[in-house]
Design a protein around this motif. Structure first.
Motif, PDB file in Angstrom:
ATOM      1  N   GLY B 146       0.483  -1.462   0.228  1.00 29.28           N
ATOM      2  CA  GLY B 146       0.070   0.040   0.122  1.00 29.28           C
ATOM      3  C   GLY B 146       1.104   1.445  -0.377  1.00 29.28           C
ATOM      4  N   SER B 147       1.751   1.383  -0.270  1.00 26.10           N
ATOM      5  CA  SER B 147       3.170   2.024   0.241  1.00 26.10           C
ATOM      6  C   SER B 147       3.456   3.078  -0.835  1.00 26.10           C
ATOM      7  CB  SER B 147       4.238   1.973   0.109  1.00 26.10           C
ATOM      8  OG  SER B 147       5.422   2.082  -0.209  1.00 26.10           O
ATOM      9  N   THR B 148       3.254   4.181  -1.248  1.00 20.57           N
ATOM     10  CA  THR B 148       3.559   5.124  -2.727  1.00 20.57           C
ATOM     11  C   THR B 148       4.862   5.061  -2.978  1.00 20.57           C
ATOM     12  OG1 THR B 148       4.349   6.876  -1.046  1.00 20.57           O
ATOM     13  CG2 THR B 148       2.299   7.045  -1.798  1.00 20.57           C
ATOM     14  N   ILE B 149       6.005   4.531  -2.117  1.00 18.67           N
ATOM     15  CA  ILE B 149       7.185   4.335  -3.167  1.00 18.67           C
ATOM     16  C   ILE B 149       8.307   2.464  -3.142  1.00 18.67           C
ATOM     17  CG2 ILE B 149       8.469   6.148  -1.895  1.00 18.67           C
ATOM     18  CD1 ILE B 149       9.737   5.026  -0.183  1.00 18.67           C
ATOM     19  N   TYR B 150       7.086   1.702  -2.360  1.00 21.10           N
ATOM     20  CA  TYR B 150       7.605   0.487  -2.565  1.00 21.10           C
ATOM     21  C   TYR B 150       7.145  -0.102  -4.135  1.00 21.10           C
ATOM     22  CZ  TYR B 150       9.893   0.633   1.359  1.00 21.10           C
ATOM     23  OH  TYR B 150      11.462   1.572   1.925  1.00 21.10           O
ATOM     24  N   PRO B 151       6.046  -0.285  -4.259  1.00 24.69           N
ATOM     25  CA  PRO B 151       5.561  -1.456  -5.543  1.00 24.69           C
ATOM     26  C   PRO B 151       6.280  -1.082  -6.825  1.00 24.69           C
ATOM     27  CG  PRO B 151       3.400  -0.329  -4.306  1.00 24.69           C
ATOM     28  CD  PRO B 151       5.160  -0.151  -3.035  1.00 24.69           C
ATOM     29  N   ARG B 152       7.031   0.308  -6.538  1.00 22.88           N
ATOM     30  CA  ARG B 152       7.728   1.104  -7.749  1.00 22.88           C
ATOM     31  C   ARG B 152       9.339   0.627  -7.842  1.00 22.88           C
ATOM     32  NH1 ARG B 152      10.645   5.165  -8.992  1.00 22.88           N
ATOM     33  NH2 ARG B 152       9.841   6.204  -6.723  1.00 22.88           N
ATOM     34  N   LEU B 153       9.969   0.588  -6.066  1.00 21.48           N
ATOM     35  CA  LEU B 153      11.058  -0.253  -5.941  1.00 21.48           C
ATOM     36  C   LEU B 153      11.470  -1.546  -6.887  1.00 21.48           C
ATOM     37  CD1 LEU B 153      12.063   2.236  -3.270  1.00 21.48           C
ATOM     38  CD2 LEU B 153      12.777   2.416  -5.470  1.00 21.48           C
ATOM     39  N   PHE B 154      10.174  -2.175  -6.097  1.00 18.41           N
ATOM     40  CA  PHE B 154      10.211  -4.379  -6.035  1.00 18.41           C
ATOM     41  C   PHE B 154       9.926  -4.122  -7.618  1.00 18.41           C
ATOM     42  CE2 PHE B 154       9.815  -6.630  -2.257  1.00 18.41           C
ATOM     43  CZ  PHE B 154       9.584  -5.540  -1.618  1.00 18.41           C
ATOM     44  N   TYR B 155       9.966  -3.087  -8.649  1.00 20.63           N
ATOM     45  CA  TYR B 155       8.821  -3.413 -10.011  1.00 20.63           C
ATOM     46  C   TYR B 155      10.655  -3.334 -11.256  1.00 20.63           C
ATOM     47  CZ  TYR B 155       7.978  -2.894 -14.944  1.00 20.63           C
ATOM     48  OH  TYR B 155       7.648  -4.285 -16.318  1.00 20.63           O
ATOM     49  N   LYS B 156      11.125  -1.735 -10.154  1.00 24.10           N
ATOM     50  CA  LYS B 156      12.661  -1.901 -10.511  1.00 24.10           C
ATOM     51  C   LYS B 156      13.308  -2.706 -10.428  1.00 24.10           C
ATOM     52  CE  LYS B 156      14.877   2.727 -10.298  1.00 24.10           C
ATOM     53  NZ  LYS B 156      14.836   3.866  -9.176  1.00 24.10           N
ATOM     54  N   ALA B 157      12.850  -4.214  -9.115  1.00 22.24           N
ATOM     55  CA  ALA B 157      14.448  -4.680  -8.634  1.00 22.24           C
ATOM     56  C   ALA B 157      13.615  -5.873  -9.268  1.00 22.24           C
ATOM     57  CB  ALA B 157      14.623  -4.920  -7.363  1.00 22.24           C
ATOM     58  N   TYR B 158      12.439  -6.322  -9.419  1.00 21.38           N
ATOM     59  CA  TYR B 158      12.685  -7.034  -9.761  1.00 21.38           C
ATOM     60  C   TYR B 158      11.676  -7.610 -10.890  1.00 21.38           C
ATOM     61  CZ  TYR B 158      14.509  -9.019  -5.167  1.00 21.38           C
ATOM     62  OH  TYR B 158      15.033  -9.524  -4.545  1.00 21.38           O
ATOM     63  N   GLN B 159      11.303  -6.343 -11.850  1.00 25.76           N
ATOM     64  CA  GLN B 159      10.649  -6.181 -13.348  1.00 25.76           C
ATOM     65  C   GLN B 159       9.120  -7.088 -12.537  1.00 25.76           C
ATOM     66  OE1 GLN B 159      13.348  -7.503 -13.593  1.00 25.76           O
ATOM     67  NE2 GLN B 159      14.192  -5.270 -14.122  1.00 25.76           N
ATOM     68  N   ASP B 160       8.634  -6.671 -11.521  1.00 26.59           N
ATOM     69  CA  ASP B 160       6.845  -7.276 -10.678  1.00 26.59           C
ATOM     70  C   ASP B 160       6.295  -6.290  -9.391  1.00 26.59           C
ATOM     71  OD1 ASP B 160       5.643  -8.861  -9.399  1.00 26.59           O
ATOM     72  OD2 ASP B 160       6.272 -10.165  -9.745  1.00 26.59           O
ATOM     73  N   SER B 161       5.592  -5.978  -9.600  1.00 26.00           N
ATOM     74  CA  SER B 161       4.992  -4.604  -8.707  1.00 26.00           C
ATOM     75  C   SER B 161       4.876  -5.670  -7.134  1.00 26.00           C
ATOM     76  CB  SER B 161       4.678  -3.467  -8.398  1.00 26.00           C
ATOM     77  OG  SER B 161       3.380  -4.263  -9.509  1.00 26.00           O
ATOM     78  N   ILE B 162       4.508  -6.633  -7.571  1.00 28.72           N
ATOM     79  CA  ILE B 162       4.140  -7.526  -6.526  1.00 28.72           C
ATOM     80  C   ILE B 162       4.977  -8.020  -5.388  1.00 28.72           C
ATOM     81  CG2 ILE B 162       3.187  -9.653  -5.415  1.00 28.72           C
ATOM     82  CD1 ILE B 162       1.677  -9.336  -8.452  1.00 28.72           C
ATOM     83  N   VAL B 163       5.069  -7.575  -3.969  1.00 34.14           N
ATOM     84  CA  VAL B 163       5.601  -7.498  -2.782  1.00 34.14           C
ATOM     85  C   VAL B 163       5.503  -9.140  -2.752  1.00 34.14           C
ATOM     86  CG1 VAL B 163       6.528  -6.952  -0.368  1.00 34.14           C
ATOM     87  CG2 VAL B 163       5.368  -4.965  -1.997  1.00 34.14           C
ATOM     88  N   THR B 164       6.802 -10.132  -2.660  1.00 37.73           N
ATOM     89  CA  THR B 164       6.842 -10.981  -2.092  1.00 37.73           C
ATOM     90  C   THR B 164       7.310 -11.055  -0.492  1.00 37.73           C
ATOM     91  OG1 THR B 164       8.246 -12.005  -2.575  1.00 37.73           O
ATOM     92  CG2 THR B 164       5.973 -11.738  -4.083  1.00 37.73           C
ATOM     93  N   GLY B 165       7.310 -11.783  -0.304  1.00 37.98           N
ATOM     94  CA  GLY B 165       8.605 -12.333   1.825  1.00 37.98           C
ATOM     95  C   GLY B 165      10.007 -12.440   0.847  1.00 37.98           C
ATOM     96  N   GLU B 166       9.466 -13.455  -0.463  1.00 37.27           N
ATOM     97  CA  GLU B 166      10.835 -14.253  -0.917  1.00 37.27           C
ATOM     98  C   GLU B 166      11.609 -12.841  -1.437  1.00 37.27           C
ATOM     99  OE1 GLU B 166      10.895 -16.010  -4.891  1.00 37.27           O
ATOM    100  OE2 GLU B 166      12.995 -16.857  -4.397  1.00 37.27           O
ATOM    101  N   HIS B 167      10.959 -11.796  -1.910  1.00 44.68           N
ATOM    102  CA  HIS B 167      11.935 -10.645  -2.562  1.00 44.68           C
ATOM    103  C   HIS B 167      12.277  -9.926  -1.859  1.00 44.68           C
ATOM    104  CE1 HIS B 167       9.933 -11.349  -6.698  1.00 44.68           C
ATOM    105  NE2 HIS B 167      10.794 -12.303  -6.587  1.00 44.68           N
TER     106      HIS B 167
END
Lengths: 233, 339
Positions: B146-167
């Protein structure tokens, strides 16, 4: 040059897809949690144990891994990357699709209940192995192989609760269980997990909370491994 | 001709991939192979950045008050200078002293008692511990989603904006893997770029004789669990490694900590009982308590004159790595979050 490569890639993709479609099929492996003869219903349903105690089951989850099919004691098919979290609360998780050859005969299925020690020390993984699925101990590394939680008047605990989080991968407390059961139905594999069998093997008055690896977890995991059988048609 | 071109293109591709990874993590010359399996979590700039953002973000705690850095301060080599025992949410006191986070890629087990078996899994402990960050894992995941920054940072890192425990876990591990300290005066001396003073040289000889069996060069740990003769704290009743293995032979054994950057990481030992290095040296010369699990390596008393103790301390100070403490890429970087 580019188009040459593209043609080769397309050719190979079509080829493998066709080959794959011809020889493999999705064979269903179904787990049916039960309490005695009744389908297991979480939280609301009250069951009676063999000692006439009332019991409720709130959580039932376990890992099933390294699935293999056997014929005359020989492995005829083995699932790759075989890790499944079975959760009574999620219907989809109880139904696995095994990508096996269409023409395959077997008379037994074999799998582990729990997660092997190599996987346990291999760091964070995704999907069913994601450590945020609630099946991983946070205060001491290791997967929880089996989670069974519920209530019974036998338990003189808060809310009469019993809690079994069974696991452990380190010698001498490796709780992983190997299960092998014979199978008659080959098209679709139906496996019953009878919680009653597990519950009646323990005295809930004295044993109602095991949440760490150790002797008790080993003993209970072994009891648990006996609850699997093929559904009688 | 075509084949040759393809071959060279591939070769260049492979080489550049190799170069960019090796720049993110360099094994210092003469050091052993890291224990961490990088092939299961290949480093990338974006993943390290995500890990760094998470490391400094109190969003990982229940009341958004505590971050990893609250207890692991970069200026103390990621140890905690203020408290003997760590302090978590709502001022709850933990039961152990926060150690330095240095050269973790070479460690085999984590925590003073080795309760954590892999660096990836380390973050689960503080996030869920009621006296540390007191959070629920699924709640952390949903806050990040739900945060404003993390889905984007996860996308940049993993090409997937879904936040998972593994990532989440692997990204934090990536940041921690980059925390390599190998530029102390000691390292320069070993590389023949500097020389020890006479006092340091003498301290080094004494160190090799008395301390190196456990605090083994170049990482200054043998990665084992040892009982170094500390009397048990009667209130904490911490038996160390035994808690994890359940074996009596592991009673009072603790992980041998690295001594790199020891100057910055006071207080010392698992319970932070010593504040000064001279107290530590006093322990090794006068305070060792015999018990059935006392390490074989210190069965014979360590005899050091007060001058010799001062020399050992002078040597220990050569393990301070300023470029590690002040490395801007290890610090909180707010501007990176909004790029």
């Amino acid at each position: 040059m580019k188009s040459g490569i593209a043609t080769i890639i397309v050719f190979f993709t079509i080829n493998t897809v066709v080959l794959f479609a011809q020889t493999t099929s999705n064979r269903i492996l179904n787990f049916q949690p039960k309490f005695g003869n009744e389908d297991l219903q979480l939280i609301e349903a009250v069951y009676t144990t063999k000692n006439n105690d009332s019991i409720w089951i709130d959580v039932f989850k376990c890992y099933v891994s390294n699935i293999a099919l056997l014929q005359n004691g020989k492995v005829v098919w083995q699932e790759k990357n075989s890790f499944h979290l079975i959760n009574s609360a999620e219907q989809e998780s109880l139904r696995l699709m095994l990508q096996t050859p269409v023409a395959l005969t077997f008379d037994a299925i074999q799998f582990n209940v729990g997660i092997d020690s190599v996987t346990n020390v291999s760091g964070a993984m995704g999907g069913d192995l994601d450590p945020t699925n609630g099946m991983y101990w946070t205060w001491q590394s290791g997967y929880i192989n089996i989670k069974l939680e519920g209530r019974s008047n036998k338990c003189l605990t808060r809310n009469n609760a019993f809690t079994f989080h069974l696991g452990g991968y380190q010698f001498p407390y490796n709780a992983l269980q190997k299960v092998m059961i014979s199978i008659q139905q080959n098209e679709k594999i139906n496996i019953v997990t009878d919680i009653q069998k597990f519950i009646s093997s323990i005295d809930l008055t004295t044993q109602n909370q095991i949440m760490t690896p150790g002797k008790s977890a080993m003993f209970l995991s072994n009891q648990f491994s006996t609850i699997f059988s093929e559904l009688k048609q | 001709m075509k084949k040759v071109t393809i071959f060279f293109l591939l070769l260049i591709f492979v080489l550049t991939a190799f170069v960019s990874v090796s720049q993110l993590f360099v094994v210092p010359k003469g050091w052993p192979k890291p224990n961490y399996d990088f092939s299961k979590n290949p480093l990338s700039k974006e993943k390290i950045e995500l890990g760094r953002a998470l490391f400094y973000d109190p969003i990982l705690s229940r009341d958004n008050s505590i971050s990893c850095a609250s207890c692991h301060n970069p200026y103390n080599a990621f140890a905690n200078a203020n408290h003997q025992l760590s302090l978590g949410i709502e001022d709850k006191t933990g039961s152990r002293n926060a150690p330095v986070l240095v050269n973790l890629a070479w460690e085999k087990k984590f925590m003073w008692d080795g309760a954590i078996n892999h660096l990836d899994m380390q973050s689960l402990f503080p996030i869920t511990h009621p006296d540390e960050m007191g959070e629920q894992l699924d709640h952390v995941i949903s806050k990040l989603k739900g945060s404003t920054i993390y889905p984007r940072l996860f996308y940049k890192a993993y090409q997937d904006s879904i936040v998972t425990g593994e990532h989440l876990l692997k990204a934090i591990a990536q940041f921690m893997l980059t925390l390599v300290s190998s530029n102390s005066k000691y390292d320069s001396v070993m590389r023949h770029q500097a020389v020890f003073s006479n006092q340091e040289k003498n301290g080094y000889q004494l160190f090799k004789k008395n301390c190196n069996s456990c605090h083994t060069e170049p990482l200054f740990t043998n990665h084992e669990f040892e009982n170094n003769g500390l009397p048990i704290n009667k209130i904490l009743k911490d038996f160390g490694r035994m808690k994890v293995t359940g074996l009596a032979i592991d009673s009072l054994k603790f992980k041998v900590p690295t001594l790199r950057n020891i100057q910055y990481s006071s207080p010392y030992m698992h319970d932070g009982r010593f504040t000064r290095l001279q107290d530590v040296l006093k322990h090794y010369t006068l305070g060792i308590q015999k018990s059935s699990t006392l390490s074989q390596k210190i069965q014979q008393s360590i005899v050091l004159t007060s001058n010799e103790r001062v020399d050992i301390i002078a040597f220990l100070l050569t393990l301070s790595d300023n470029s590690f403490i002040l490395n801007p890429s290890f610090n909180f970087a707010k501007h990176n979050l909004y790029q």
